[in-house]
Design a protein around this motif. Structure first.
Motif, mmCIF file in Angstrom:
data_model
loop_
_atom_site.group_PDB
_atom_site.id
_atom_site.type_symbol
_atom_site.label_atom_id
_atom_site.label_comp_id
_atom_site.label_asym_id
_atom_site.label_seq_id
_atom_site.Cartn_x
_atom_site.Cartn_y
_atom_site.Cartn_z
ATOM 1 N N SER A 86 -9.498 -2.200 10.868
ATOM 2 C CA SER A 86 -11.261 -2.364 11.103
ATOM 3 C C SER A 86 -11.582 -4.206 11.118
ATOM 4 N N ASP A 119 -17.204 -1.406 14.408
ATOM 5 C CA ASP A 119 -16.219 -0.455 15.055
ATOM 6 C C ASP A 119 -15.721 -0.910 15.943
ATOM 7 N N PHE A 282 -8.596 5.667 10.021
ATOM 8 C CA PHE A 282 -9.178 5.226 11.260
ATOM 9 C C PHE A 282 -8.720 5.948 12.318
ATOM 10 N N HIS A 311 -14.102 7.573 10.935
ATOM 11 C CA HIS A 311 -13.973 6.059 10.019
ATOM 12 C C HIS A 311 -14.178 6.844 8.629
#
Length: 705
Positions: A86, A119, A282, A311
């Motif tokens: 992320s 994202d 993820f 996620h």
């Protein structure tokens, strides 16, 4: 450190004169880098913009496994991490966590990876041909989300002429952490000779964690179990047509996946230090179909992409001294997000000649939703540290958004007098967005808005030698506006204008190559986020607060004084400052430095290829990177005496040595050899900072066939 950098740069330039006579037998062609930054194949030295390129071998030998590793390899590139995978990415001083989308876009081949600003699908380096970092606004060819630049991950294509493969195994030990293992492989299978081929690359990794949560009984909890598989099928039935289908599957699971840590390599969870948060997951699936047809006068390209992303991740915050909320509030969230996006690009690119042009259209349709189950302790009298306050738990937050965009773009250049090229590009963009935010089920109202922009680009390039050019360009970038929860008003779009001049080239024979760029950027209507307390609850409001100016210089050089030996250096100096703010702004004042922007950063490297014996080639590689501290300023959250919040300045040393015994390769490596323990992120006042990975010592073995 700056003195060292200056001496290093001078030494490299001085060495160039000697190096011109000491090139290898392959000649200059072995040092020519070909890129597709402008969506056509070009020599890097002919592209009229600053582009940093790392080849597949460079990525492996420098141990670049993530976007965070990449940020230390490319001066001026920074990021914020909220757990493995992320990343919010910043480039050239355009560093802003707020806003509706990305400031730096990412692509895997022709597939866009940016679903929103938070994202972005970060691919693990696996069978990459190269990574291209395009600096400055790329709105003309790459659209919204690329106001600061674009990162392109280019994978290796299937080869229909030969069967080949490689299997690699790796074991590494993290200082004060645990052992990690990796297994990866690549298999290229010709299915129909010279027409149809399949290339499959896969990797599995586990372990390698070092962060503890003692109160919850978790040790080395940030070790990630990662599965990454990509398959590409290439069909070339004739000289004029090709079709390539790609599927990328990514699965990552981390028990302690926030990414934050204290200097003692532990993580605290507010308000209950013993609470075991949900693991971070993820995952994404990517499907891409690329069709190319050579029409003679031009090539027609169609790129179709569909992405599904899920996620799950934890989040916690604990205000530290100097934070207005210190002793008043602590909390944590369990978060779940889902997103999907379909995109289609069609473009026609000329076949070459003095007049080169590209015409295209792009469509994207994306949807996402987000749920948070959160809790916090609130003590308005500031008695939280003495055990006071009221716990608010099982709280609910839900958001749902959509974005549908259309754009038309064109770029054309004409070569005058064999040396001078002038060009221009333009993109018309229209974006339709919706947003629903709820703090109780059924209590929200859907908001809608439309945004549009015309983003031009102008450039000129003068080729002063066969392998050297001088260029200048002006480009505009754009990011759509967005929404707040009620009662706060929506915010307007942002605009970026960059003016750049530069030169790049290499000496005859390729013994010395260089690139220099200087730029000035105006970032208008920048969006910032502040915290607002309404009836004892904390809300986030984003608004347009002002204007930023960025001035910068970027340098790069490579010297090859003798066959097999290469020295490299790159550096960036950034002066990024907020020059005007709105009267109502509570976050910044004129003169503040922009967040996550190092003033100075540099990389130095040396690679030596040699023969251990007559039949055993080998190499030694050493890399050093340095980055000034980066800061974070939020005057709505911190006392003036606690600002700016800052990371540490960081210097990292990596080294690798290897040998090849026929089809078998063996490598030994060390990363962060000095075991530097520094804060990468300035978000320390919320206990949300990640730190440098401890020293890693490892061995890798491979078999090629």
């Amino acid at each position: 450190m700056k003195f060292v950098a200056g001496v290093s740069a001078f030494a490299m330039v001085a060495a160039a004169a000697q190096a011109q006579e000491a090139v290898d037998d392959a000649g200059e062609s072995s040092h020519v880098i070909v890129v597709t930054a402008q969506k056509r194949e070009q020599r890097l030295i002919d592209v009229p913009m600053a582009v940093a390129v790392l080849g597949g071998e460079d990525l492996e030998r420098r141990g670049i496994d993530s976007v965070q590793d990449l940020s230390f390899a490319v001066p001026g590139l920074t990021m914020r991490e909220d757990g493995p995978g992320s990343y919010t990415i910043f480039l050239r001083g355009l560093a802003n966590q707020s806003g509706s989308g990305a400031l730096v876009s990412m692509y895997l081949d022709e597939a866009p990876l940016s679903l929103s600003g938070f994202d972005q699908l970060s691919p693990v380096p696996l069978d990459f041909a190269r990574v291209e970092v395009l600096k400055g606004p790329q709105g003309t060819l790459y659209g919204q989300g690329s106001a600061g630049g674009t990162i392109r991950f280019v994978t290796n294509d299937p080869n229909a002429s030969r069967f080949e493969g490689k299997v690699e195994g790796e074991v590494y030990d993290v200082a004060d952490g645990e052992v990690g293992t990796k297994l990866s492989g690549v298999l290229n299978i010709p299915l129909v000779e010279d027409q149809l081929a399949l290339r499959v690359a896969g990797a599995y990794e586990q372990g390698g964690g070092w962060i503890d949560q003692p109160e919850a009984g978790i040790k080395n909890g940030n070790g990630t179990e990662l599965i990454n598989v990509r398959a590409k099928l290439l069909w070339t039935p004739g000289d004029n047509f090709s079709a390539e289908a790609m599927v990328q599957i990514h699965r990552a699971d981390t028990k302690l996946g926030m990414g934050y840590e204290e200097p003692d390599r532990t993580v605290d969870v507010g308000p209950d230090r013993s609470k075991a948060m949900i693991p971070k997951k993820f995952d994404f699936d990517l499907y891409n179909l690329e069709l190319r047809y050579d029409m003679g006068f031009a090539e027609l390209v169609s790129a179709t992409t569909y992405i599904e992303h899920s996620h799950q991740y934890p989040f916690t915050y604990i205000p530290r001294p100097g934070n207005y909320s210190y002793g008043i509030v602590e909390g944590n969230d369990d978060r779940w997000g889902n997103a999907e996006q379909f995109s289609q690009e069609l473009r026609l690119t000329s076949a070459g000649g003095p007049f080169e042009w590209t015409l295209g259209a792009f469509y994207s349709d994306g949807n996402s939703d987000f749920i948070a189950d959160y809790e916090y302790v609130y003590a308005p009298d500031g008695d939280l540290n003495e055990g006071g306050g009221v716990l608010y738990d099982d709280l609910y937050y839900f958001s749902e958004s959509s974005a549908k965009s259309y754009s038309l773009f064109a770029d054309a250049s004409y070569k005058l007098f064999d040396r001078l090229t002038v060009g221009a590009g333009i993109r018309y963009f229209k974006d339709k967005r919706t947003s629903l935010i709820e703090y109780a089920p059924g209590a929200g109202t859907t908001q809608r808005a439309k945004f549009d922009s015309v983003d031009p680009r102008f450039y000129v390039s003068y080729q002063y030698s066969e392998n050297g050019s001088l260029y200048a360009n002006i480009a505009k970038g754009f990011r759509s506006g967005g929404f707040n929860s009620e009662p706060f008003a929506p915010y307007d779009p942002e605009k970026v204008y960059t003016y750049e001049i530069g030169t790049k080239g290499m000496t005859p024979g390729g013994a010395f190559s260089y690139d220099i760029a200087a730029f000035f950027t105006k970032y208008k209507d920048m969006v910032r986020r502040r915290l607002v307390v309404v009836e004892g609850q904390y809300f986030s409001e984003s608004s347009n607060i002002g204007e930023v100016e960025v001035k910068g210089i970027e340098l790069g050089a490579a010297v090859r004084p003798t066959a097999g030996l290469t020295f490299t250096a790159s550096a960036a100096y950034l002066d990024s400052e907020i020059v005007a703010t709105a009267d109502t702004d509570q976050v910044n004042i004129p003169g503040d430095r922009t967040d996550y922007t190092p003033k100075f950063s540099i990389t130095l490297g040396a690679n030596y290829e040699f023969d251990w014996t007559a039949n055993v080639p080998g190499f030694v590689r050493v890399d050093y990177s340095y980055r000034d501290k980066v800061t974070y300023i939020d005057r709505s959250s911190f006392l003036p005496s606690a600002l700016p919040q800052a990371s540490d300045d960081i210097g990292l040393l990596n080294a690798r040595i290897g040998a090849t015994f026929g089809a078998v390769g063996v490598e030994l490596y060390g990363q962060n050899i000095a075991n530097v323990n520094k804060a990468i992120d300035p978000y320390q006042g919320w206990a949300n900072s990640n730190r440098t990975r401890p020293r890693v010592l490892g061995v890798k073995a491979s078999v090629s066939f």
